[in-house]
Design a protein around this motif. Structure first.
Motif, PDB file in Angstrom:
ATOM      1  N   LYS A   1     109.675   3.155  21.540  1.00  0.00           N
ATOM      2  CA  LYS A   1     109.431   4.457  20.916  1.00  0.00           C
ATOM      3  C   LYS A   1     110.665   4.964  20.173  1.00  0.00           C
ATOM      4  O   LYS A   1     110.555   5.426  19.039  1.00  0.00           O
ATOM      5  CB  LYS A   1     109.000   5.479  21.970  1.00  0.00           C
ATOM      6  CG  LYS A   1     107.616   5.248  22.527  1.00  0.00           C
ATOM      7  CD  LYS A   1     107.306   6.270  23.601  1.00  0.00           C
ATOM      8  CE  LYS A   1     105.937   6.091  24.190  1.00  0.00           C
ATOM      9  NZ  LYS A   1     105.676   7.065  25.278  1.00  0.00           N
TER      10      LYS A   1
ATOM     11  N   ARG B   1     103.687   1.049  18.680  1.00  0.00           N
ATOM     12  CA  ARG B   1     102.879   2.158  19.201  1.00  0.00           C
ATOM     13  C   ARG B   1     102.231   1.694  20.510  1.00  0.00           C
ATOM     14  O   ARG B   1     101.578   0.647  20.557  1.00  0.00           O
ATOM     15  CB  ARG B   1     101.820   2.511  18.162  1.00  0.00           C
ATOM     16  CG  ARG B   1     100.851   3.586  18.536  1.00  0.00           C
ATOM     17  CD  ARG B   1      99.894   3.896  17.391  1.00  0.00           C
ATOM     18  NE  ARG B   1      99.244   2.727  16.799  1.00  0.00           N
ATOM     19  CZ  ARG B   1      98.136   2.150  17.277  1.00  0.00           C
ATOM     20  NH1 ARG B   1      97.550   2.620  18.352  1.00  0.00           N
ATOM     21  NH2 ARG B   1      97.615   1.108  16.666  1.00  0.00           N
ATOM     22  N   ILE B   2     102.442   2.472  21.577  1.00  0.00           N
ATOM     23  CA  ILE B   2     101.874   2.152  22.876  1.00  0.00           C
ATOM     24  C   ILE B   2     100.368   2.409  22.815  1.00  0.00           C
ATOM     25  O   ILE B   2      99.932   3.461  22.348  1.00  0.00           O
ATOM     26  CB  ILE B   2     102.512   2.999  24.000  1.00  0.00           C
ATOM     27  CG1 ILE B   2     104.043   2.988  23.902  1.00  0.00           C
ATOM     28  CG2 ILE B   2     102.026   2.540  25.363  1.00  0.00           C
ATOM     29  CD1 ILE B   2     104.692   1.646  23.824  1.00  0.00           C
TER      30      ILE B   2
ATOM     31  N   VAL C   1     101.187  -3.033  23.267  1.00  0.00           N
ATOM     32  CA  VAL C   1     101.845  -2.363  22.157  1.00  0.00           C
ATOM     33  C   VAL C   1     101.398  -2.985  20.843  1.00  0.00           C
ATOM     34  O   VAL C   1     101.295  -4.208  20.732  1.00  0.00           O
ATOM     35  CB  VAL C   1     103.386  -2.474  22.285  1.00  0.00           C
ATOM     36  CG1 VAL C   1     104.079  -1.950  21.043  1.00  0.00           C
ATOM     37  CG2 VAL C   1     103.876  -1.740  23.519  1.00  0.00           C
TER      38      VAL C   1
ATOM     39  N   GLU D   1      99.959  -7.261  18.064  1.00  0.00           N
ATOM     40  CA  GLU D   1      99.994  -6.708  19.410  1.00  0.00           C
ATOM     41  C   GLU D   1     100.592  -7.694  20.416  1.00  0.00           C
ATOM     42  O   GLU D   1     100.484  -8.903  20.251  1.00  0.00           O
ATOM     43  CB  GLU D   1      98.584  -6.338  19.872  1.00  0.00           C
ATOM     44  CG  GLU D   1      97.941  -5.267  19.041  1.00  0.00           C
ATOM     45  CD  GLU D   1      96.475  -5.039  19.379  1.00  0.00           C
ATOM     46  OE1 GLU D   1      95.933  -4.041  18.872  1.00  0.00           O
ATOM     47  OE2 GLU D   1      95.868  -5.843  20.119  1.00  0.00           O
TER      48      GLU D   1
ATOM     49  N   ILE E   1     109.480   0.521  27.122  1.00  0.00           N
ATOM     50  CA  ILE E   1     108.576   1.373  26.353  1.00  0.00           C
ATOM     51  C   ILE E   1     109.362   2.491  25.660  1.00  0.00           C
ATOM     52  O   ILE E   1     109.133   2.797  24.492  1.00  0.00           O
ATOM     53  CB  ILE E   1     107.444   1.922  27.254  1.00  0.00           C
ATOM     54  CG1 ILE E   1     106.494   0.761  27.599  1.00  0.00           C
ATOM     55  CG2 ILE E   1     106.710   3.074  26.592  1.00  0.00           C
ATOM     56  CD1 ILE E   1     105.476   1.077  28.663  1.00  0.00           C
TER      57      ILE E   1
END
Length: 140
Positions: free
Chosen positions: A80, A86-87, A102, A64, A76
């Motif tokens: 994606k 992955r947010i 993230v 993270e 962001i």
């Protein structure tokens, strides 16, 4: 050396850039650093932007990191679109800023910057995936 890095599209308010990732570990805290590099008109790769920001006082798992505040919506979207993370719902805080958190896909990051992930694993040897052991030196 750098030919192994995959080139990605980065869409932002000033258009589209061709970028590649530059991965390392932050000197303080050892968290994952992800930068973006772009190619100038002479074919030289140079720093374009920092994708992550170091907040060592905030808790993160090894995969993270917090997203740099400048242009964070574009960053962001980039994460994606390229399926690199992955947010999360959790946020980080420093001063008056709030940072998106993230969870990055370390295998995907290794595809995009193998040498950078090796640098990250050198700083965090316990995180490096273990090679499967073979019984009796034979494979099936």
């Amino acid at each position: 050396m750098d030919e192994k890095k995959e080139i990605l599209d980065y869409n932002w308010e000033f258009g589209k850039e061709k970028v590649r990732l530059s991965i390392d570990a932050y000197a303080y805290g050892g968290g994952i650093f992800i930068g973006l590099e772009s190619c100038d008109e002479n074919g030289v790769w140079e720093d374009f932007a920092d994708l992550t920001v170091n907040l060592p006082h905030e808790y993160t798992e090894p995969d993270e990191a917090f997203i740099n505040d400048f242009g964070s919506k574009d960053k962001i979207r980039f994460i994606k679109e390229n399926k690199i993370g992955r947010i999360m719902r959790a946020k980080g805080h420093s001063g008056y800023c709030t940072y998106a958190k993230v969870a990055f896909d370390l295998n995907r990051l290794k595809e995009l910057d193998p040498e950078g992930m090796e640098r990250f694993y050198q700083a965090n040897p316990d995180l490096k995936p273990k090679e499967p052991k073979r019984k009796n030196g034979r494979s099936r």
